[in-house]
Motif scaffolding. Structure first.
Motif, short mmCIF file in Angstrom:
data_model
loop_
_atom_site.label_atom_id
_atom_site.label_comp_id
_atom_site.label_asym_id
_atom_site.label_seq_id
_atom_site.Cartn_x
_atom_site.Cartn_y
_atom_site.Cartn_z
N UNK A 162 0.85 -1.18 0.00
CA UNK A 162 0.00 0.00 0.00
C UNK A 162 0.89 1.24 0.00
N UNK A 163 0.64 2.12 -0.96
CA UNK A 163 1.49 3.30 -1.11
C UNK A 163 0.85 4.51 -0.44
N UNK A 164 1.72 5.38 0.04
CA UNK A 164 1.28 6.62 0.66
C UNK A 164 2.10 7.77 0.07
N UNK A 165 1.55 8.96 0.17
CA UNK A 165 2.29 10.17 -0.20
C UNK A 165 2.85 10.77 1.08
N UNK A 166 4.11 11.17 1.05
CA UNK A 166 4.74 11.70 2.26
C UNK A 166 5.79 12.74 1.90
N UNK A 167 6.17 13.52 2.87
CA UNK A 167 7.17 14.56 2.66
C UNK A 167 7.86 14.84 3.99
N UNK A 168 9.01 15.50 3.91
CA UNK A 168 9.74 15.85 5.12
C UNK A 168 9.08 17.05 5.79
N UNK A 169 9.19 17.18 7.10
CA UNK A 169 8.64 18.36 7.78
C UNK A 169 9.20 19.67 7.24
N UNK A 170 10.48 19.65 6.85
CA UNK A 170 11.10 20.86 6.30
C UNK A 170 10.44 21.26 4.98
N UNK A 171 10.18 20.28 4.11
CA UNK A 171 9.50 20.58 2.85
C UNK A 171 8.12 21.18 3.12
N UNK A 172 7.38 20.60 4.05
CA UNK A 172 6.02 21.07 4.34
C UNK A 172 6.03 22.44 4.98
N UNK A 173 7.07 22.79 5.74
CA UNK A 173 7.18 24.14 6.27
C UNK A 173 7.38 25.15 5.15
N UNK A 174 8.13 24.75 4.13
CA UNK A 174 8.41 25.66 3.01
C UNK A 174 7.22 25.79 2.06
N UNK A 175 6.52 24.69 1.80
CA UNK A 175 5.52 24.67 0.74
C UNK A 175 4.09 24.50 1.24
N UNK A 176 3.91 24.15 2.50
CA UNK A 176 2.57 23.97 3.02
C UNK A 176 2.05 22.56 2.79
N UNK A 177 1.01 22.21 3.54
CA UNK A 177 0.40 20.88 3.44
C UNK A 177 -0.73 20.90 2.42
N UNK A 178 -0.65 20.07 1.37
CA UNK A 178 -1.76 20.02 0.40
C UNK A 178 -3.02 19.48 1.07
N UNK A 179 -4.17 19.99 0.62
CA UNK A 179 -5.45 19.59 1.20
C UNK A 179 -6.23 18.65 0.29
N UNK A 180 -5.84 18.61 -0.98
CA UNK A 180 -6.55 17.77 -1.96
C UNK A 180 -5.53 17.33 -3.01
N UNK A 181 -5.70 16.14 -3.62
CA UNK A 181 -4.75 15.70 -4.65
C UNK A 181 -4.52 16.72 -5.76
N UNK A 182 -5.53 17.51 -6.10
CA UNK A 182 -5.36 18.51 -7.15
C UNK A 182 -4.33 19.57 -6.77
#
Length: 319
Positions: A162-182
């Protein structure tokens, strides 16, 4: 001269490219391997090996003899493995090919248990995401993800990734957390893509219940190796799509965060495949049975819906 011992020594030298490494694989002195190969050449009155200070390679005659010798030795091992004693005490060499994450996270941490149970089985473990030709490369079995397209192979299902989408906390601080796949298609985000040799970058498909979204993200980086995909995500290069069991220890440690946890990033079946033979050697049969149980345990902790249960996968992988 023990012809079969000499043939085995010659085969190991060809495969290892060195008398020293062949002797180590056989567990005998180098001088013994040298004498056996020399005796074989003298009996055949043919030079089988080209010897240099750097490497040993087969001559044209040696390459032809190697192919026949391997076939003969395989037949002998097959015959021996059919005997009752061999069934109870499997022995011999297994050549296995496994993708890097399956090897490093699941197989290798538990392999000592198999080796302790079957000390007379030697394993040559090839680790890569490359799809090997099992017959041409004389590989006994391989672990593969996705649909098996070769109808000549026998496939044993190990489970599903089962695959998941993930990112580092540093990336999410810079770019924000996506709310929808689009949101993954926005200029704000960078998504690490995967490509296969000779093909375009693969499209992401995200699913939530009956809802399905095909994502065409803007991506500056693409990789063709699942371990590299995970490493790129950890390095903050973008949002990575990876196996839940691969992400689990990093999610538990806080070095990765799940993106869009209510969405599935895909499910892929996992198989152990092997060529059809008249007789499956005992060493391969016990290895297959062991691998099936191992992966059933390792993959059973994966979340079946939103990825909130990922740390449990890490617990399962501790085996």
């Amino acid at each position: 001269m023990d012809k079969f011992s000499a043939m085995r020594a010659f085969v190991r030298v060809v495969e290892a490219g060195s008398f020293t490494r062949a002797a180590e694989a056989l567990g005998v002195p180098k001088a013994q391997v040298t004498r056996q190969v020399q005796a074989l050449e003298q009996e055949l009155r043919t030079l089988l090996l080209n010897r240099t200070t750097r490497r040993v390679t087969a001559t044209a005659e040696g390459a032809a003899y190697y192919e026949r010798a391997v076939s003969v030795l395989d037949d002998v091992e097959e015959l021996e493995s059919s005997l009752s004693h061999a069934k109870a005490h499997p022995r011999g060499r297994l050549r296995v090919d496994v993708p890097s994450p399956a090897a490093t996270l699941v197989l290798l941490p538990a392999l000592h248990e198999f080796c302790a149970q079957y000390p007379d089985i030697q394993i040559d473990l090839g680790i890569s995401d490359r799809v090997v030709d099992l017959v041409a490369e004389r590989v006994d079995c391989a672990i593969r993800g996705g649909t098996i397209t070769d109808p000549s192979l026998i496939a044993r299902r190990l489970g599903e990734i089962r695959r998941v989408a993930c990112a580092s906390p540093e990336y999410l601080r810079r770019h924000g957390m996506p709310q929808h796949p689009s949101d993954l298609e926005d200029e704000t985000h960078r998504v690490i893509s995967y490509f296969a040799h000779g093909s375009e970058r693969l499209t992401y498909v995200m699913e939530r219940g009956k809802e399905r979204v095909e994502v065409h993200p803007k991506s500056g980086i693409a990789v063709n190796d699942s371990s590299a995909m995970l490493a790129a995500g950890l390095a903050g290069l973008g949002i990575a799509r990876t196996g839940a069991f691969m992400a689990a220890p990093y999610v538990a440690a806080g070095s990765l965060q799940i993106v869009l946890p209510e969405w599935s990033a895909g499910v892929s079946p996992l198989y152990l495949v092997y060529p059809p033979n008249r007789h499956v050697p005992a060493r391969l049969r016990v290895f297959i049975d062991w691998v099936v149980k191992l992966f059933d345990c390792a993959l059973s902790g994966q979340t079946r819906g939103p990825a909130t249960g990922l740390p449990n996968v890490h617990k399962e992988l501790a085996l």
